[in-house]
Write an enzyme that holds these catalytic residues in place. Structure first.
Site: not given
Length: 502
Positions: A183, A258, A297, A396
């Protein structure tokens, strides 16, 4: 490529070897983030489409050819895929650039890295022995540990590196002999669709590779909870990853996550003692924070710099950041593209506003640029005088925002770098070899660079500590994620045990 997908608008779900529309007939426009205009249309799948794809993958694993294909043939197919990626590098790089907003050169490099991942896992499985023999202490016992494919894998990938992140999952999953349903992010699905086409062209059996385009709350959630899925591998945000783990828990399926990071870039004064060293450290700090508009990331969004060189370093950094050329990623001379969506830009803007309210000093950027139309652009931003209590330092951002913190001692530098709930990546800059080794050893992050930032190797594991996730991608451990380990113990001279007297 965009025109091709526009013509195929409704048939972007692939299940059991067939391209199809969404069961509901729903579609989604894919927007170009450089101008906010639609340039492709894809099927908008839901739980029904997901069930069809999982059933196809289950059938292909339980009764199909791929899990029983010899390792040498599996490796050969992965090598063919790598060759096809090289053949289509320009087309796919352009599509990745337009879909995700990154520069064309970044898109091309991504395709190279995808091909490298397929080659690496092909070579890794091709070189393996048939099992690890275990010495049982008797010539009458043959004991061996073997690895088998885990089954049906659900692969949920993010929007920032659509094809690269998909390859880090698809290549090892196929190398191990699994089948899968992928996906992609609903806003950047086009290159993953193209990769499925290449897998089919390379000769992968029907049902081994399946894709459902659609949102996370329906497709992703169903994949995570589905009882016929044996593993779910997710790359994305912490909140979504937590939901994936919760959904997967009742079926006790294997989960790999992750979940990003808040990555420190620690610069000691000695790294800046020479003009060359100073220039390199500043240049790499820009790369760490602003590649792909900071939508990485492992972005080095936290500059942690020794106090004695802070003012000169930050002044030069802000000067160069203000000169970064923004624009459409396919235009000549553009160094940084737009953010992926208006929602993401609003999120970044909110982080900057909160930082200023909490006392940060704006050195450059901090707003939407003028003269770039309706694209989702945001100026590279440097925020000075930051501290750990600020939201922008803790969370983040996933945008072109660099925060600056200072230290005086090595212990203080390490404490600041480790003062995060994440632990994905970090860097240390110093000319002192002993200090470099000490600091690298003390940093609680899955990847640590010394006098560099961002490179990775497909043969080296990637993943993080803490809330950066569980499991690893790439390297031998990345292949192991997609395998079950089995011990086969054979008695070559069976005889009665006589445990029971009767």
């Amino acid at each position: 490529m965009a025109g091709q997908h526009a013509r195929q608008a409704r048939q972007t779900i692939h299940a059991g070897g067939e391209w199809r529309e969404a069961a509901s007939g729903a579609t989604r426009d894919i927007l170009d983030p450089a101008d906010a205009q639609p340039f492709a249309v894809v099927a908008e799948g839901d739980e029904k489409d997901t069930d069809v794809a999982v059933a196809a993958a289950r059938q292909a694993f339980d009764r199909g050819d791929w899990p029983r294909t010899p390792v040498s043939e599996r490796a050969a197919l992965l090598y063919r895929v790598a060759d096809l990626l090289v053949r289509d590098r320009e087309r796919l790089g352009l599509l990745e650039s337009r879909d995700a907003g990154k520069t064309l050169e970044e898109g091309r490099v991504d395709i190279d890295c995808v091909a490298d991942a397929f080659r690496y896992f092909a070579g890794l499985v091709a070189a393996e022995s048939s099992g690890r023999v275990v010495d049982a202490g008797s010539p009458d016992i043959h004991s061996v540990v073997v690895h088998e494919p885990i089954g049906v894998c659900a692969l949920i990938t993010p929007w920032n590196y659509p094809l690269l992140q998909a390859s880090w999952k698809i290549a090892p999953a196929l190398a191990a002999g699994n089948t899968f349903v992928v996906k992609p992010s609903e806003i950047t699905p086009l290159t993953t669709i193209a990769l499925i086409e290449l897998l089919v062209e390379a000769g992968l059996p029907a049902g081994a590779a399946n894709i459902v385009t659609g949102p996370g709350h329906s497709v992703g959630a169903r994949l995570a909870e589905h009882p016929d899925v044996d593993l779910v591998s997710f790359t994305g945000g912490l909140a979504s990853g937590t939901k994936v783990a919760q959904a997967a828990a009742p079926s006790v399926k294997k989960v790999a996550l992750e979940l990003g990071g808040k990555n420190p870039n620690v610069v000691f004064a000695d790294a800046c003692a020479s003009e060359e060293g100073f220039d390199t450290a500043v240049d790499q700090a820009l790369n760490a924070a602003f590649i792909h508009s900071g939508q990485v990331c492992s972005a080095g969004g936290r500059l942690i710099i020794e106090e004695s060189v802070r003012e000169r370093f930050v002044a030069e950094l802000a000067l160069r950041a203000g000169r970064i050329r923004l624009g459409r990623g396919t235009d000549d001379g553009v160094e940084c593209g737009p953010l992926v969506s208006d929602q993401q830009r609003a999120k970044v803007d909110g982080y900057v506003a909160s930082a200023l309210a909490e006392g940060a000093v704006l050195r450059t950027g901090g707003k939407r640029p003028e003269g770039l139309g309706d694209g989702y652009f945001y100026e590279p931003t440097v925020l000075d005088a930051c501290h750990r209590e600020m939201k922008v330092v803790r969370e983040e951002v996933f945008g072109p925002v660099l925060t600056v913190e200072t230290f005086r001692t090595e212990d203080e530098a390490v404490a600041l770098a480790n003062d995060t709930e994440y632990g994905l990546a970090g860097a240390v800059w110093t000319t002192d070899a002993g200090r470099a080794r000490r600091v690298a050893g003390r940093l609680r992050h899955g990847t640590v660079w010394i006098n560099d930032f961002h490179p990775y190797l497909p043969q080296a594991e990637w993943g993080g500590f803490g809330k950066s996730g569980t499991g690893r991608e790439l390297g031998p451990a990345g292949l192991a994620e997609y395998r079950e380990t089995k011990h086969i113990y054979q008695n070559l001279a069976p005889r009665p045990v006589r445990w029971f007297a009767g």
